[in-house]
Design a protein around this motif. Structure first.
Motif, short mmCIF file in Angstrom:
data_model
loop_
_atom_site.label_atom_id
_atom_site.label_comp_id
_atom_site.label_asym_id
_atom_site.label_seq_id
_atom_site.Cartn_x
_atom_site.Cartn_y
_atom_site.Cartn_z
N MET A 1 0.85 -1.16 0.00
CA MET A 1 0.00 0.00 0.00
C MET A 1 0.90 1.23 0.00
O MET A 1 1.87 1.30 0.74
CB MET A 1 -0.89 -0.02 1.24
CG MET A 1 -1.61 1.26 1.50
SD MET A 1 -2.52 1.33 3.06
CE MET A 1 -3.32 -0.23 3.12
N ILE A 2 0.57 2.19 -0.87
CA ILE A 2 1.31 3.44 -0.95
C ILE A 2 0.32 4.59 -0.83
O ILE A 2 -0.68 4.62 -1.53
CB ILE A 2 2.08 3.56 -2.27
CG1 ILE A 2 3.09 2.42 -2.41
CG2 ILE A 2 2.78 4.92 -2.36
CD1 ILE A 2 3.76 2.36 -3.75
N ILE A 3 0.61 5.52 0.08
CA ILE A 3 -0.22 6.71 0.25
C ILE A 3 0.69 7.92 0.15
O ILE A 3 1.76 7.96 0.78
CB ILE A 3 -0.97 6.69 1.60
CG1 ILE A 3 -1.82 5.44 1.72
CG2 ILE A 3 -1.83 7.95 1.74
CD1 ILE A 3 -2.47 5.27 3.07
N MET B 1 10.02 -12.08 6.15
CA MET B 1 9.98 -12.71 7.46
C MET B 1 8.57 -12.67 8.07
O MET B 1 8.35 -13.18 9.15
CB MET B 1 10.97 -12.03 8.41
CG MET B 1 12.40 -12.09 7.94
SD MET B 1 13.00 -13.75 7.67
CE MET B 1 13.03 -14.39 9.31
N GLY B 2 7.63 -12.02 7.37
CA GLY B 2 6.26 -11.94 7.86
C GLY B 2 5.98 -10.69 8.67
O GLY B 2 4.85 -10.49 9.11
N ASP B 3 7.00 -9.85 8.89
CA ASP B 3 6.78 -8.60 9.62
C ASP B 3 6.20 -7.56 8.67
O ASP B 3 6.36 -7.63 7.44
CB ASP B 3 8.10 -8.06 10.18
CG ASP B 3 8.65 -8.94 11.29
OD1 ASP B 3 7.85 -9.48 12.08
OD2 ASP B 3 9.88 -9.10 11.36
N TRP B 4 5.54 -6.56 9.24
CA TRP B 4 4.97 -5.46 8.46
C TRP B 4 5.90 -4.27 8.59
O TRP B 4 6.30 -3.89 9.68
CB TRP B 4 3.57 -5.13 8.96
CG TRP B 4 2.62 -6.20 8.57
CD1 TRP B 4 2.27 -7.29 9.31
CD2 TRP B 4 1.95 -6.33 7.32
NE1 TRP B 4 1.41 -8.08 8.59
CE2 TRP B 4 1.19 -7.51 7.37
CE3 TRP B 4 1.90 -5.56 6.17
CZ2 TRP B 4 0.40 -7.94 6.32
CZ3 TRP B 4 1.11 -5.98 5.12
CH2 TRP B 4 0.37 -7.15 5.20
N VAL B 5 6.26 -3.68 7.46
CA VAL B 5 7.19 -2.55 7.42
C VAL B 5 6.44 -1.31 6.98
O VAL B 5 5.76 -1.31 5.95
CB VAL B 5 8.36 -2.83 6.45
CG1 VAL B 5 9.32 -1.65 6.44
CG2 VAL B 5 9.07 -4.13 6.83
N LEU B 6 6.55 -0.26 7.77
CA LEU B 6 5.96 1.03 7.44
C LEU B 6 7.12 1.97 7.12
O LEU B 6 7.92 2.31 7.99
CB LEU B 6 5.16 1.57 8.62
CG LEU B 6 4.38 2.84 8.36
CD1 LEU B 6 3.18 2.53 7.46
CD2 LEU B 6 3.90 3.44 9.65
N SER B 7 7.24 2.33 5.84
CA SER B 7 8.30 3.24 5.39
C SER B 7 7.71 4.62 5.19
O SER B 7 6.70 4.76 4.49
CB SER B 7 8.91 2.75 4.07
OG SER B 7 9.55 1.53 4.25
N GLU B 8 8.34 5.61 5.79
CA GLU B 8 7.90 7.00 5.66
C GLU B 8 9.01 7.77 4.96
O GLU B 8 10.16 7.72 5.37
CB GLU B 8 7.66 7.62 7.03
CG GLU B 8 6.63 6.90 7.87
CD GLU B 8 6.64 7.39 9.29
OE1 GLU B 8 6.19 8.53 9.53
OE2 GLU B 8 7.11 6.64 10.17
N THR C 1 9.76 1.56 10.12
CA THR C 1 9.32 0.99 11.40
C THR C 1 8.78 -0.40 11.13
O THR C 1 7.99 -0.60 10.21
CB THR C 1 8.22 1.87 12.04
OG1 THR C 1 8.69 3.23 12.12
CG2 THR C 1 7.88 1.37 13.43
N ILE C 2 9.19 -1.34 11.95
CA ILE C 2 8.76 -2.74 11.79
C ILE C 2 7.70 -3.06 12.84
O ILE C 2 7.87 -2.76 14.02
CB ILE C 2 9.95 -3.70 11.92
CG1 ILE C 2 10.95 -3.42 10.79
CG2 ILE C 2 9.49 -5.14 11.90
CD1 ILE C 2 12.23 -4.19 10.89
N PHE C 3 6.62 -3.68 12.37
CA PHE C 3 5.52 -4.13 13.23
C PHE C 3 5.36 -5.63 13.05
O PHE C 3 5.48 -6.15 11.94
CB PHE C 3 4.20 -3.43 12.85
CG PHE C 3 4.24 -1.95 13.04
CD1 PHE C 3 3.87 -1.38 14.26
CD2 PHE C 3 4.64 -1.10 12.02
CE1 PHE C 3 3.90 0.00 14.43
CE2 PHE C 3 4.68 0.27 12.19
CZ PHE C 3 4.31 0.82 13.40
N HIS C 4 5.06 -6.31 14.14
CA HIS C 4 4.83 -7.75 14.05
C HIS C 4 3.38 -8.07 13.75
O HIS C 4 3.05 -9.20 13.42
CB HIS C 4 5.27 -8.43 15.35
CG HIS C 4 6.73 -8.21 15.65
ND1 HIS C 4 7.73 -8.74 14.89
CD2 HIS C 4 7.34 -7.46 16.61
CE1 HIS C 4 8.90 -8.36 15.37
NE2 HIS C 4 8.68 -7.58 16.42
N CYS C 5 2.52 -7.07 13.84
CA CYS C 5 1.09 -7.25 13.66
C CYS C 5 0.56 -6.23 12.66
O CYS C 5 0.85 -5.03 12.76
CB CYS C 5 0.39 -7.09 15.01
SG CYS C 5 -1.39 -7.05 14.95
#
Length: 82
Positions: A1-3, A21-28, A43-47
């Protein structure tokens, strides 16, 4: 997703994706098109729900700062590594 958000020459772009690895990455990414100064943060999120919550927080902040969402012509391709 890109915003994407813009305010005059200032821009702010967020990408949310799942890594191998299944983690969610939020790149700003943010900067200014006139002076070519930019920055990036990951920022890496596990959920997924935690990442979406952070994305909603960012969206509210950008709106409060006067940024407007822009339409992205990019298309995301989903790959199944599982």
């Amino acid at each position: 997703m890109i915003i994407r958000w813009r305010r005059q020459q200032d821009y702010f772009i967020v990408r949310l994706y799942q890594d191998l690895m299944g983690d969610w990455v939020l790149s700003e990414s943010w900067g200014n098109t006139l002076n070519n100064k930019d920055s990036v943060n990951h920022t890496i999120f596990h959920c997924y729900h935690e990442a979406r919550s952070k994305l909603r927080e960012i969206s509210r902040r950008q709106k409060n700062l006067g940024f407007k969402k822009t339409v992205s012509k990019e298309q995301q391709i989903e790959l199944d590594f599982g």
